[in-house]
Design an enzyme around this catalytic site. Structure first.
Site: not given
Length: 841
Positions: A9, A82, A84, A86, A283, A285, A328
């Site tokens: 991403e 990632d 998850d 999304e 990372y 976020r 993450h």
DNA sequence: CAGTGAGCGAGCTTCCGCTTGACTT
């Protein structure tokens, strides 16, 4: 083995991973989501099982084209977005948008960017989890439906361009309800008694185990103390310990950076982004508190080296956040042996904070010893309590202590040491004071404490905390401001020797700094939504639908069924509300105007909150009077008297040079206007009482100041001047400014020179015409700045024109109209846009 | 810079989550 394409991403991540994988692998990034529901309309076919229509986002066309080409030439495409909801959806959209063949596509996941983790992931590929994808589609479609059905109701019933949504509307609700709690809070007071004793050579500070509600009771108590003896009745020593906080997540980083460094939420994220892009931190976020094994080992080394073995204690933390997806690691330094970074001062501070928090999380507990001494009073049954704290071993406190939000009144002189004491030991009283203390209203939210609250409720994601906060401010539902406090008296009784002395002291109360306040429109919108859509505004709505998303992800619930069950009743309420509900103006009756005997109300009008006396009625021939509320006034709290005062403004205060002087209160405070020129009143002047004489004086002073700025005028046009502007000499024509080229001397410019700088006679006339047009267009439909800009750019302007600096304009878009020419064209004048274009160093 | 307080109406606004862009000299 042939060529492999890995898609992640984030581009920074791609760079790192490429280093781990060797030359058979090309690693590219998708830059987040690549497709979304179509921008126009719903993008969802409700009658057809909620079928979504997706489109490649315009800014992603280029990257998709590139990825398409690369995937064609690759033997295998590894979708590594990632782990998850999304991220799964991103992989799915990629496989669709790139037309990937199934047998040429593998899905891999990892939640830390370390070489072993990546290699392990490559060895354990899987297929795209369509259930997880469907959970994301349900989330996406639900948010679109809620947002796009609620917002238009607000346009019709409250005001155009407003918005509502699953996340933002709850954020606003929190702030509105907190404000009302504050308004309704009734402060009470009690007398807190503290004493200073002498034990041998040392002094002991102690506090009474109860408070007195009235001054009389406190007085009575002090009277009893006059003749009392004091002795240690009880001594207790207990060990205690303190443990370090977990490593940072996005939300805790935002909170601590706000408390310790005073950064706003968005500022923290910008700085963290730069550190991340520079490879300094992981990372930023994330909702995870996990550290990779690599990181824990590095921490071990660093702690041993810097503080010694005794300080090391490995720990793993478990997230307490409901709905955390933990794709993450926690936010930590990439290389823990790097104790500080160079560069921008704020980045350095943020890195230091992250470093310390990470290290501390792997350090030993701090060990304390708490001693409590009870001091008996011979004349009464109350006791004083003295507390001492001794740090036996500092442990993690050596590097880091988490701050708390309510450091307001924690003046317990924390962790003082008590002298050696014995039970039965007599003490001398030196001074006993009873001080009146007031209870506090619940604190208003800061940006960071709002994020904390949202996270607790499971509302929003690490990537949206900062944007949500700016959305509610952009919509003008909420504003971040300071507020000055008001003085309040309190009483202090002091007993020294056999004397009780009473004093009245003053403290400042209610001062706020960078707190979130709801606006009138925010309150009206909130009340409207809460009345008609209590389910959406419910603090647990998100948690509830999240549970259903989880069921979809587990394959236990069909996503379109979930949407249907939600949408049917929701849409019914939408229809009902559209038809039946009243327009909301937040109208409130304040009372009756004693002069005209007419009703006085406040409501939201076209230009914001206003006060109104009477009504306009053509048959009866009555006309309402209007006055805008001041910025610091709220419809909910303004009094009749304050509202009536508004109508005294603007006030004609007299005449000067045959023209009237009018005093008013504008956006920038009180002013006097004379001959259509504005002069600010000073702080000492009360706009409601200031007289003509004083105004004349102020106008004269202003004139002198202005005159001093003028370098040159021209008989050809009185509006054309050479004068000192904010950034040195410049040419002004009405309200337009022009820069003077460096090689010219301002004082020696001729009219012809000036015209040439402006860009020739055509341009000069155009500027004048545009200025006229603008003033004429006043009160017409819309802001006509746009055509003006076009005209100036397209046809005439050969020079740079810039408006007088205005915050709004400079942030939104540069107001420079770039010269169409050439060598003589001057360079940029102001650096108004610098912030925006400023890059990582 | 600062005022205004309507409805002859054409077409627009809006959601939440992922992630960083950047025509030229």
């Amino acid at each position: 083995m042939g060529k492999n394409l890995v898609i992640v991403e984030s581009p920074a991540k791609a760079k790192t991973i490429e280093g781990f994988l060797g030359k058979d692998y090309i690693v590219k990034s998708s830059f987040g989501h690549i497709r979304d529901l179509v921008k126009k309309g719903y993008g969802v076919d409700i009658d057809n099982n909620f079928t979504p229509t997706y489109e490649v986002q315009p800014d992603k066309e280029k990257i998709i084209a590139e990825l398409k080409k690369l995937s064609k030439g690759a033997d295998m495409v590894w979708l590594a977005s990632d782990e998850d909801r999304e991220g799964e959806a991103i992989s799915w959209h990629l496989s669709e948008a790139l037309n990937l063949e199934k047998k040429k596509t593998k899905r891999i996941v990892f939640h830390e960017i370390t070489k072993p983790a990546i290699l392990k992931a490559i060895q354990n590929p899987r297929a795209i989890d369509i259930n997880l994808v469907n959970a994301q589609q349900a989330r996406r479609v639900l948010d679109r439906l809620v947002g796009f059905e609620l917002s238009p109701i607000l346009w019709r019933k409250v005001r155009p361009s407003l918005s509502a949504g699953r996340v933002q509307s709850v954020a606003v609700r929190l702030i509105v309800e907190r404000e009302r709690e504050v308004q309704n809070f009734k402060s009470t007071s009690a007398f807190k008694v503290s004493a200073l004793f002498i034990a041998g050579k040392a002094t002991v500070k102690a506090e009474l185990d109860k408070r007195f509600n009235t001054e009389a009771e406190a007085q009575k108590f002090l009277e009893k103390c006059k003749t009392a003896n004091y002795s240690i009745g009880n001594l207790e020593t207990k060990p205690a310990k303190r443990s370090p906080a977990a490593p940072f997540t996005t939300s805790t980083l935002q909170q601590e950076a706000s408390r310790k460094l005073g950064f706003s939420v968005s500022q923290t994220m910008m700085l963290a982004q730069r550190l991340y892009e520079a490879g300094k931190i992981t990372y930023m976020r994330t909702d995870s508190v996990n550290l990779s094994e690599t990181a824990i080992n590095q921490a071990n080394e660093a702690i041993n080296k810097n503080y010694g073995k005794k300080y090391y204690q490995p720990r793993t933390f478990k997230t307490k956040t409901k709905g955390a997806q933990e794709a993450h690691e926690a936010i930590r330094p990439t290389y823990i042996n790097v104790t500080e970074v160079e560069g921008d001062a704020k980045e350095v501070k943020l890195y230091d904070l992250i470093w310390k928090r990470t290290i501390a999380s792997q350090m030993s507990d701090a060990e304390l010893e708490k001693t409590t001494a009870k001091i008996t009073i011979s004349t009464t049954s109350e006791t004083f309590v003295a507390q001492g704290e001794v740090l036996k071993f500092d442990g993690f406190l050596k590097v880091y202590l988490e701050s708390s939000d309510d450091d307001d009144e924690n003046e317990d002189e924390n962790s003082t040491m008590l002298p050696p004491l014995k039970v039965g030991e007599k003490l001398q009283s030196k001074e006993i004071t009873a001080q009146q203390r007031f209870t506090h209203h619940p604190p208003r939210y800061t940006e960071a404490s709002l994020v904390k609250k949202l996270e607790e409720l499971g509302i929003g994601r690490p990537s949206t905390y900062a944007p949500t906060i700016s959305t509610v401010q952009k919509r003008n539902y909420v504003e971040k401001t300071d507020r000055e406090g008001t003085p309040r008296n309190y009483s202090v009784l002091t007993l020294t020797g056999a004397n009780v002395k009473q004093e009245t002291k003053t403290e400042n109360t209610g001062a706020e700094k960078s707190k979130l306040f709801p606006t009138d429109i925010g309150m009206v919108v909130n009340d409207f939504l809460l009345l008609h859509f209590p389910e959406i505004l419910d603090f647990h709505f998100t948690a509830k639908v999240e549970e259903e998303f989880d069921e979809i992800a587990e394959g236990k619930l069909d996503w379109t069924k979930m949407l249907k069950d939600f949408y049917k009743p929701f849409h019914k309420t939408v229809e009902k509300t559209t038809e039946n509900s009243e327009r909301q103006s937040g109208e409130r009756e304040l009372g009756v105007d004693p002069v005209s005997k007419k009703k006085v109300i406040v409501r939201i009008g076209r230009f914001g909150p206003l006060a109104q006396i009477g009504e306009t009625n053509e048959e009866k021939g009555t006309k309402a009077q209007f006055a805008a509320l001041r910025k610091d006034q709220r419809m909910e709290t303004i009094t009749l008297d304050d509202a009536l005062l508004l109508f005294k403004m603007p006030r004609i205060v007299g005449e000067f040079e045959g023209k009237e002087m009018k005093v008013g209160i504008g956006r920038f405070g009180p002013y006097v206007v004379h001959d259509s020129k504005f002069t600010s009143l000073t702080k000492e002047d009360d706009p409601y009482t200031v007289n003509g004489e004083r105004c004349t004086e102020l106008i004269k002073v202003k004139r002198e100041k202005d005159l001093a700025k003028i370098i040159k005028t021209f008989p050809e046009n009185p509006n054309l001047k050479v004068q000192f502007g904010r950034w040195g000499p410049c040419i002004t024509l009405g309200k337009d400014f022009f820069r003077i080229p460096k090689e010219k001397e301002p004082a020696k410019l001729s009219f012809a020179d000036v015209i040439q700088i402006i860009g020739g006679m055509d341009a000069y006339e155009q500027v004048i015409a545009n200025a006229d047009k603008k003033s004429k267009k006043f009160g017409a439909k819309k802001d006509k700045a746009e055509p003006k800009a076009k005209a100036a750019k397209g046809k005439t302007s050969k020079a740079l024109v810039f408006k007088a600096p205005s915050k709004k304009v400079s942030i939104k878009k540069p107001v420079f109209k770039k010269a169409a020419s050439k060598s003589t064209a001057p360079k940029r004048v102001i650096k108004a846009t610098r912030k925006k274009t400023a890059k990582r160093k």
